[in-house]
Design a protein around this motif. Structure first.
Motif, PDB file in Angstrom:
ATOM      1  N   ILE A  24       1.747   3.591  10.523  1.00 44.27           N
ATOM      2  CA  ILE A  24       1.311   3.532   9.152  1.00 44.27           C
ATOM      3  C   ILE A  24       1.478   4.884   8.928  1.00 44.27           C
ATOM      4  O   ILE A  24       1.809   5.171   7.291  1.00 44.27           O
ATOM      5  CB  ILE A  24      -0.281   3.061   9.464  1.00 44.27           C
ATOM      6  N   GLU A  25       1.281   6.002   9.369  1.00 46.34           N
ATOM      7  CA  GLU A  25       1.281   7.302   9.163  1.00 46.34           C
ATOM      8  C   GLU A  25       2.763   7.490   8.557  1.00 46.34           C
ATOM      9  O   GLU A  25       3.124   8.151   7.470  1.00 46.34           O
ATOM     10  CB  GLU A  25       0.781   8.372  10.050  1.00 46.34           C
ATOM     11  N   GLU A  26       3.566   7.081   9.410  1.00 44.21           N
ATOM     12  CA  GLU A  26       5.250   7.382   9.128  1.00 44.21           C
ATOM     13  C   GLU A  26       5.458   6.656   7.602  1.00 44.21           C
ATOM     14  O   GLU A  26       6.080   7.226   6.819  1.00 44.21           O
ATOM     15  CB  GLU A  26       5.932   6.576  10.076  1.00 44.21           C
ATOM     16  N   LEU A  27       5.066   5.446   7.301  1.00 43.58           N
ATOM     17  CA  LEU A  27       5.234   4.705   6.317  1.00 43.58           C
ATOM     18  C   LEU A  27       4.724   5.347   5.000  1.00 43.58           C
ATOM     19  O   LEU A  27       5.184   5.563   4.097  1.00 43.58           O
ATOM     20  CB  LEU A  27       4.672   3.257   6.349  1.00 43.58           C
ATOM     21  N   ARG A  28       3.423   5.950   5.250  1.00 45.27           N
ATOM     22  CA  ARG A  28       2.621   6.596   4.387  1.00 45.27           C
ATOM     23  C   ARG A  28       3.587   7.785   3.737  1.00 45.27           C
ATOM     24  O   ARG A  28       3.638   8.258   2.704  1.00 45.27           O
ATOM     25  CB  ARG A  28       1.500   7.144   4.661  1.00 45.27           C
ATOM     26  N   SER A  29       4.245   8.761   4.733  1.00 50.17           N
ATOM     27  CA  SER A  29       4.712   9.885   4.143  1.00 50.17           C
ATOM     28  C   SER A  29       6.209   9.576   3.631  1.00 50.17           C
ATOM     29  O   SER A  29       6.695  10.012   2.695  1.00 50.17           O
ATOM     30  CB  SER A  29       4.946  10.833   5.341  1.00 50.17           C
ATOM     31  N   MET A  30       6.624   8.342   3.990  1.00 50.93           N
ATOM     32  CA  MET A  30       7.960   7.829   3.265  1.00 50.93           C
ATOM     33  C   MET A  30       7.645   7.407   2.023  1.00 50.93           C
ATOM     34  O   MET A  30       8.702   7.608   0.969  1.00 50.93           O
ATOM     35  CB  MET A  30       8.803   6.708   4.152  1.00 50.93           C
ATOM     36  N   ILE A  31       6.477   6.773   1.813  1.00 57.67           N
ATOM     37  CA  ILE A  31       6.172   6.312   0.443  1.00 57.67           C
ATOM     38  C   ILE A  31       6.016   7.541  -0.785  1.00 57.67           C
ATOM     39  O   ILE A  31       6.430   7.555  -1.812  1.00 57.67           O
ATOM     40  CB  ILE A  31       4.761   5.430   0.413  1.00 57.67           C
ATOM     41  N   LYS A  32       5.307   8.908  -0.138  1.00 55.21           N
ATOM     42  CA  LYS A  32       5.340   9.950  -0.949  1.00 55.21           C
ATOM     43  C   LYS A  32       6.738  10.426  -1.213  1.00 55.21           C
ATOM     44  O   LYS A  32       6.690  10.895  -2.457  1.00 55.21           O
ATOM     45  CB  LYS A  32       4.450  10.748  -0.160  1.00 55.21           C
ATOM     46  N   THR A  33       7.543  10.241  -0.498  1.00 53.50           N
ATOM     47  CA  THR A  33       8.977  10.783  -0.778  1.00 53.50           C
ATOM     48  C   THR A  33       9.481   9.984  -2.120  1.00 53.50           C
ATOM     49  O   THR A  33      10.273  10.380  -2.875  1.00 53.50           O
ATOM     50  CB  THR A  33       9.990  10.887   0.544  1.00 53.50           C
ATOM     51  N   PHE A  34       9.375   8.554  -1.920  1.00 52.70           N
ATOM     52  CA  PHE A  34       9.803   7.531  -2.947  1.00 52.70           C
ATOM     53  C   PHE A  34       9.309   8.107  -4.285  1.00 52.70           C
ATOM     54  O   PHE A  34      10.185   8.392  -5.262  1.00 52.70           O
ATOM     55  CB  PHE A  34       9.397   6.394  -2.735  1.00 52.70           C
ATOM     56  N   ALA A  35       8.014   8.355  -4.194  1.00 49.96           N
ATOM     57  CA  ALA A  35       7.449   8.773  -5.440  1.00 49.96           C
ATOM     58  C   ALA A  35       7.898   9.931  -6.126  1.00 49.96           C
ATOM     59  O   ALA A  35       8.278  10.080  -7.319  1.00 49.96           O
ATOM     60  CB  ALA A  35       5.760   8.524  -5.387  1.00 49.96           C
TER      61      ALA A  35
END
Ligand SMILES: Nc1ncnc2c1ncn2[C@@H]1O[C@H](COP(=O)(O)OP(=O)(O)O)[C@@H](O)[C@H]1O
Ligand SMILES: [Mg+2]
Length: 233
Positions: free
Chosen positions: A165-176
């Motif tokens: 979950i944490e990994e996914l969250r940081s990836m989503i931040k980079t998309f934005a």
């Protein structure tokens, strides 16, 4: 003035005689991460499937970048809805290659999305042997292949462990940060709170609330208050 990547105007979806979505109007700001929150059965997947053209609205309108949505807009939309469409007997690279070739996308981009989703080290492993988190990441890699302006992730944290979950969250931040607008749905408020700019609360096919939120907001409390009000009214 805000610009919107997606707006729905009084959109409805009826299955037989029941409305899964009823006259729902939602606005997703460009370059934002929008959290679509609601319990199981609220209508999240149904709404997202209409935006990605998997199902047709019964009535209402969808605007993409301020024009009336057409299937052509799907070139600019990447999505992961429910489980990722993978060939289980192929590796991550091979899955990307199949889709990338079909879409006429060059190999540089295949490598780029695999790198972004941290899948370069999976080598000869078939996706049948992947963990759920790896499968989700590959699903997102596939969704990123066409350089979408809008990425739609339907409950991507389902079944992931806290690291996933944490990994996914940081990836989503980079998309934005790289200019992709994101809609992420979840029935678990705390899982998306740290990454979202705006939230929409969906319940029984209606959007009960939509606003910006900050990281300190008590989302559980807000959610309970809003849903409770709806239940008594
Ligand atoms: N293809 C379908 N046929 C009939 N009813 C459906 C169909 N898809 C979803 N529904 C119903 O629509 C409602 C919303 O479902 P869904 O959008 O999957 O909710 P969520 O994704 O928020 O859990 C549910 O009551 C569900 O049973
Ligand atoms: Mg769903």
């Amino acid at each position: 003035m805000n610009e919107y990547i997606i707006k729905t105007n009084n959109i409805s979806k009826k299955f037989k005689k029941t409305y899964a979505i009823k006259e729902l109007s939602m606005s997703v700001r460009k370059n934002s991460v929008y959290g679509l929150l609601g319990p199981n059965g609220a209508g999240k997947s149904t709404l997202l499937k209409m935006i990605t053209g998997i199902i047709r609205p019964t009535s209402g309108q969808i605007l993409f970048n301020n024009h009336s949505w057409t299937r052509k807009d799907l070139i600019n939309i990447g999505s992961l809805i429910e489980s990722p469409p993978l060939y289980e007997n192929l590796t991550a690279y091979e899955n990307i290659k199949v889709r990338g070739t079909l879409m006429g996308i060059s190999e540089d981009k295949w490598i780029d999305v695999l790198q972004k989703m941290d899948l370069m080290n999976t080598k000869n492993k078939k996706t049948a042997e992947f963990s759920l988190g790896m499968k989700q990441r590959l699903g997102i890699a596939l969704a990123l292949l066409n350089n979408p302006q809008l990425l739609i992730l339907d409950e991507p944290t389902n079944g992931l462990d806290p690291f996933g979950i944490e990994e996914l969250r940081s990836m989503i931040k980079t998309f934005a940060d790289s200019g992709i607008s994101v809609i992420i749905s979840s029935h678990i408020l705390s899982e998306v709170q740290q990454v979202v700019d705006d939230i929409g609360i969906i319940y029984n096919g209606s959007l009960l609330y939509q606003d910006k939120i900050d990281a300190n907001e008590n989302l559980e409390q807000l959610f309970m208050d809003i849903v409770r009000k709806e239940r008594v009214s």
